[in-house]
Design a protein around this motif. Sequence first.
Motif, PDB file in Angstrom:
ATOM      1  N   GLY A  95       0.853  -1.235   0.293  1.00 34.22           N
ATOM      2  CA  GLY A  95       0.448  -0.092   0.112  1.00 34.22           C
ATOM      3  C   GLY A  95       0.481   1.378  -0.351  1.00 34.22           C
ATOM      4  N   VAL A  96       1.629   1.017  -0.132  1.00 33.36           N
ATOM      5  CA  VAL A  96       2.974   2.224  -0.278  1.00 33.36           C
ATOM      6  C   VAL A  96       3.210   2.693  -1.202  1.00 33.36           C
ATOM      7  N   ALA A  97       2.936   3.533  -1.887  1.00 31.06           N
ATOM      8  CA  ALA A  97       3.251   3.498  -3.515  1.00 31.06           C
ATOM      9  C   ALA A  97       4.951   4.378  -3.403  1.00 31.06           C
ATOM     10  N   ALA A  98       5.825   5.250  -2.396  1.00 34.05           N
ATOM     11  CA  ALA A  98       6.224   6.300  -2.185  1.00 34.05           C
ATOM     12  C   ALA A  98       7.284   6.477  -0.829  1.00 34.05           C
ATOM     13  N   ALA A  99       8.423   6.545  -0.290  1.00 36.90           N
ATOM     14  CA  ALA A  99       8.550   6.772   1.282  1.00 36.90           C
ATOM     15  C   ALA A  99      10.477   7.875   0.796  1.00 36.90           C
ATOM     16  N   THR A 100      10.314   8.354   1.406  1.00 34.61           N
ATOM     17  CA  THR A 100      11.405   9.568   0.859  1.00 34.61           C
ATOM     18  C   THR A 100      11.630  10.387   2.547  1.00 34.61           C
ATOM     19  N   TYR A 101      12.630  10.360   2.424  1.00 36.41           N
ATOM     20  CA  TYR A 101      13.363  11.266   3.431  1.00 36.41           C
ATOM     21  C   TYR A 101      14.686  12.413   3.154  1.00 36.41           C
ATOM     22  N   ASP A 102      14.468  13.834   3.822  1.00 37.75           N
ATOM     23  CA  ASP A 102      15.334  14.569   3.894  1.00 37.75           C
ATOM     24  C   ASP A 102      15.743  15.755   4.528  1.00 37.75           C
ATOM     25  N   MET A 103      17.415  15.724   4.814  1.00 40.23           N
ATOM     26  CA  MET A 103      18.114  15.885   5.514  1.00 40.23           C
ATOM     27  C   MET A 103      18.205  17.612   4.762  1.00 40.23           C
ATOM     28  N   ASN A 104      18.499  17.645   3.940  1.00 37.76           N
ATOM     29  CA  ASN A 104      19.396  18.472   3.298  1.00 37.76           C
ATOM     30  C   ASN A 104      18.305  20.718   3.757  1.00 37.76           C
ATOM     31  N   PRO A 105      19.007  20.861   4.582  1.00 39.39           N
ATOM     32  CA  PRO A 105      18.577  22.296   5.302  1.00 39.39           C
ATOM     33  C   PRO A 105      17.599  23.528   4.179  1.00 39.39           C
ATOM     34  N   GLU A 106      18.611  23.440   3.226  1.00 35.14           N
ATOM     35  CA  GLU A 106      17.742  24.011   2.121  1.00 35.14           C
ATOM     36  C   GLU A 106      16.800  23.471   1.025  1.00 35.14           C
ATOM     37  N   GLN A 107      17.086  22.793   1.522  1.00 32.05           N
ATOM     38  CA  GLN A 107      15.083  21.839   0.786  1.00 32.05           C
ATOM     39  C   GLN A 107      14.406  22.045   1.120  1.00 32.05           C
ATOM     40  N   SER A 108      14.521  22.275   2.700  1.00 34.60           N
ATOM     41  CA  SER A 108      13.414  21.470   4.149  1.00 34.60           C
ATOM     42  C   SER A 108      13.404  22.930   5.099  1.00 34.60           C
ATOM     43  N   GLY A 109      13.494  24.496   3.862  1.00 35.69           N
ATOM     44  CA  GLY A 109      13.183  25.382   4.382  1.00 35.69           C
ATOM     45  C   GLY A 109      14.218  25.901   5.788  1.00 35.69           C
ATOM     46  N   GLY A 110      15.548  25.140   5.836  1.00 37.99           N
ATOM     47  CA  GLY A 110      16.630  24.956   6.657  1.00 37.99           C
ATOM     48  C   GLY A 110      16.131  24.686   8.442  1.00 37.99           C
ATOM     49  N   GLN A 111      15.624  23.066   7.774  1.00 39.66           N
ATOM     50  CA  GLN A 111      15.223  22.163   8.752  1.00 39.66           C
ATOM     51  C   GLN A 111      16.489  21.316   8.960  1.00 39.66           C
ATOM     52  N   THR A 112      16.687  21.647  10.578  1.00 42.24           N
ATOM     53  CA  THR A 112      18.294  20.523  10.577  1.00 42.24           C
ATOM     54  C   THR A 112      17.585  18.894  10.735  1.00 42.24           C
ATOM     55  N   ASP A 113      16.375  18.392  11.393  1.00 40.16           N
ATOM     56  CA  ASP A 113      16.298  16.818  11.782  1.00 40.16           C
ATOM     57  C   ASP A 113      15.627  16.518  10.614  1.00 40.16           C
ATOM     58  N   PRO A 114      15.516  15.331  10.330  1.00 40.94           N
ATOM     59  CA  PRO A 114      14.980  14.864   9.469  1.00 40.94           C
ATOM     60  C   PRO A 114      13.527  14.699   8.973  1.00 40.94           C
ATOM     61  N   ILE A 115      12.970  14.660   7.629  1.00 36.44           N
ATOM     62  CA  ILE A 115      11.994  15.070   7.448  1.00 36.44           C
ATOM     63  C   ILE A 115      11.361  13.159   6.655  1.00 36.44           C
ATOM     64  N   LEU A 116      10.400  12.779   7.458  1.00 29.41           N
ATOM     65  CA  LEU A 116       9.851  11.338   6.363  1.00 29.41           C
ATOM     66  C   LEU A 116       9.237  11.654   6.048  1.00 29.41           C
ATOM     67  N   SER A 117       8.712  11.256   4.254  1.00 34.65           N
ATOM     68  CA  SER A 117       7.527  11.775   4.011  1.00 34.65           C
ATOM     69  C   SER A 117       7.246  10.300   2.945  1.00 34.65           C
ATOM     70  N   VAL A 118       6.102  10.044   3.101  1.00 33.54           N
ATOM     71  CA  VAL A 118       5.299   8.698   2.705  1.00 33.54           C
ATOM     72  C   VAL A 118       3.597   8.804   2.258  1.00 33.54           C
ATOM     73  N   LYS A 119       3.904   8.116   1.015  1.00 34.01           N
ATOM     74  CA  LYS A 119       2.929   8.142   0.123  1.00 34.01           C
ATOM     75  C   LYS A 119       2.117   7.523  -0.307  1.00 34.01           C
ATOM     76  N   THR A 120       0.845   7.076   0.218  1.00 33.03           N
ATOM     77  CA  THR A 120       0.051   5.214  -0.166  1.00 33.03           C
ATOM     78  C   THR A 120      -0.811   5.836  -1.106  1.00 33.03           C
ATOM     79  N   GLU A 121      -1.496   4.209  -1.361  1.00 39.69           N
ATOM     80  CA  GLU A 121      -1.911   4.547  -2.303  1.00 39.69           C
ATOM     81  C   GLU A 121      -3.656   4.394  -2.049  1.00 39.69           C
ATOM     82  N   PRO A 122      -4.251   4.181  -2.577  1.00 42.44           N
ATOM     83  CA  PRO A 122      -5.898   5.213  -1.732  1.00 42.44           C
ATOM     84  C   PRO A 122      -6.394   3.174  -1.208  1.00 42.44           C
ATOM     85  N   GLY A 123      -6.591   3.771   0.101  1.00 42.35           N
ATOM     86  CA  GLY A 123      -7.518   2.857   1.099  1.00 42.35           C
ATOM     87  C   GLY A 123      -6.472   2.889   2.157  1.00 42.35           C
ATOM     88  N   THR A 124      -5.321   2.516   2.074  1.00 41.49           N
ATOM     89  CA  THR A 124      -4.233   2.879   3.564  1.00 41.49           C
ATOM     90  C   THR A 124      -3.852   3.787   3.624  1.00 41.49           C
TER      91      THR A 124
END
Length: 94
Positions: free
Chosen positions: A37-66
């Motif tokens: 049911g998971v379509a995509a999973a990524t994480y970002d640790m780059n402060p330039e790409q995450s608005g100055g954020q220094t802690d990692p941000i996990l992104s999860v995209k699921t299929e409908p119904g999950t």
Amino acid sequence: MELRVIDKTDEELRLEIAGEDHTFMNVIKGALLETPGVAAATYDMNPEQSGGQTDPILSVKTEPGTDPLDALGDASRRVQELSTNFTSAFEAAL
């Protein structure tokens, strides 16, 4: 470990995971990608790409119904099980 939900919809989740590094983030991302049911999973640790954020941000995209929180729970349990199995095998090998 501190978790903070940044965004949550029926099929997407963005979660800040304070204090973690690439080692943990790669493990949880890999487990998510193996979760039905998971379509995509990524994480970002780059402060330039995450608005100055220094802690990692996990992104999860699921299929409908999950629900992405359910998928993250399933992935986390699988990581825990793998770790327990490895520990048992390691102790048996000693």
